[in-house]
Design a protein around this motif. Structure first.
Motif, mmCIF file in Angstrom:
data_model
loop_
_atom_site.group_PDB
_atom_site.id
_atom_site.type_symbol
_atom_site.label_atom_id
_atom_site.label_comp_id
_atom_site.label_asym_id
_atom_site.label_seq_id
_atom_site.Cartn_x
_atom_site.Cartn_y
_atom_site.Cartn_z
ATOM 1 N N ALA A 169 0.833 -1.202 0.000
ATOM 2 C CA ALA A 169 0.000 0.000 0.000
ATOM 3 C C ALA A 169 0.869 1.254 0.000
ATOM 4 N N LEU A 170 1.936 1.249 0.793
ATOM 5 C CA LEU A 170 2.840 2.394 0.831
ATOM 6 C C LEU A 170 3.540 2.579 -0.525
ATOM 7 N N ALA A 171 3.966 1.484 -1.145
ATOM 8 C CA ALA A 171 4.610 1.565 -2.465
ATOM 9 C C ALA A 171 3.625 2.087 -3.510
ATOM 10 N N GLY A 172 2.400 1.622 -3.484
ATOM 11 C CA GLY A 172 1.391 2.104 -4.421
ATOM 12 C C GLY A 172 1.080 3.580 -4.212
ATOM 13 N N ALA A 173 0.983 3.998 -2.951
ATOM 14 C CA ALA A 173 0.723 5.410 -2.662
ATOM 15 C C ALA A 173 1.887 6.280 -3.125
ATOM 16 N N PHE A 174 3.116 5.816 -2.916
ATOM 17 C CA PHE A 174 4.273 6.582 -3.372
ATOM 18 C C PHE A 174 4.295 6.702 -4.890
ATOM 19 N N SER A 212 3.959 10.159 -6.899
ATOM 20 C CA SER A 212 5.034 10.589 -7.799
ATOM 21 C C SER A 212 4.506 10.933 -9.183
ATOM 22 N N VAL A 213 3.634 10.113 -9.701
ATOM 23 C CA VAL A 213 3.084 10.352 -11.030
ATOM 24 C C VAL A 213 2.173 11.578 -11.025
ATOM 25 N N THR A 214 1.426 11.751 -9.960
ATOM 26 C CA THR A 214 0.506 12.888 -9.875
ATOM 27 C C THR A 214 1.240 14.199 -9.652
ATOM 28 N N ALA A 215 2.271 14.199 -8.824
ATOM 29 C CA ALA A 215 2.959 15.434 -8.462
ATOM 30 C C ALA A 215 4.000 15.870 -9.495
ATOM 31 N N ALA A 216 4.483 14.976 -10.319
ATOM 32 C CA ALA A 216 5.564 15.300 -11.254
ATOM 33 C C ALA A 216 5.241 16.461 -12.188
ATOM 34 N N PRO A 217 4.069 16.535 -12.792
ATOM 35 C CA PRO A 217 3.810 17.689 -13.685
ATOM 36 C C PRO A 217 3.787 19.029 -12.957
#
Length: 121
Positions: free
Chosen positions: A13-18, A22-27
Motif C-alpha cells: 500500500a505504501l509503495a502504491g501510494a508513493f 510521484s506520477v501525480t505530483a511530477a507535472p
C-alpha cells in the motif's frame, strides 16, 4: 493467522501510494523548460523520421543481434555464478560440465565474431 501478512500488505500500500503520488505530483513540481531537442523522440541515435514507417520498414539487424548477444552472455553469467559459489563441492563432474558450457558459449562468441556481429557500422 492473517496478521503475519499485515506488514506485507502495508508495504504494498505504501509503495502504491508513493507511485501514485510521484506520477501525480511530477507535472506540478517538475521543470518546465522545454525545447525542441527535449520534445523530439529519441530513436537510439537514428534521426527520427517525420512520417511513421508504413508496413514495418527495415530495422537494422544490429539492434536485434546486440540484444541477443546481451541475453547470451547474461545467461552465461547466471550459470557461472552458482558454479563459482559451489565449485569445491561439485568436484571433477562440475569442472567438466562448466568446461563444456564455457566451450559452447565460446563457440557462439567465435561464430558471432567471425560473422561480423560485433562490428558496429
Amino acid at each position: 493467522m492473517l496478521d503475519a501478512y499485515l506488514p506485507l500488505v502495508l508495504m504494498f500500500a505504501l509503495a502504491g501510494a508513493f507511485a501514485l503520488f510521484s506520477v501525480t505530483a511530477a507535472p506540478y513540481i517538475g521543470p518546465r523548460r522545454y525545447n525542441r531537442a527535449k520534445l523530439d523522440a529519441y530513436e537510439c541515435g537514428i534521426e527520427p523520421s517525420p512520417q511513421p514507417v508504413v508496413g514495418g520498414g527495415r530495422m537494422p539487424v544490429a539492434y536485434y543481434l546486440t540484444a541477443m548477444l546481451f541475453i547470451l552472455f547474461d545467461i552465461e553469467m547466471v550459470f557461472l555464478y552458482p558454479f563459482a559459489v559451489s565449485a569445491d563441492r561439485l568436484g571433477l563432474f562440475g569442472l567438466v560440465e562448466i568446461a563444456l558450457f564455457v566451450a559452447t558459449v565460446g563457440f557462439a562468441y567465435a561464430y558471432v565474431w567471425r560473422r561480423g556481429g560485433l562490428d558496429w557500422n
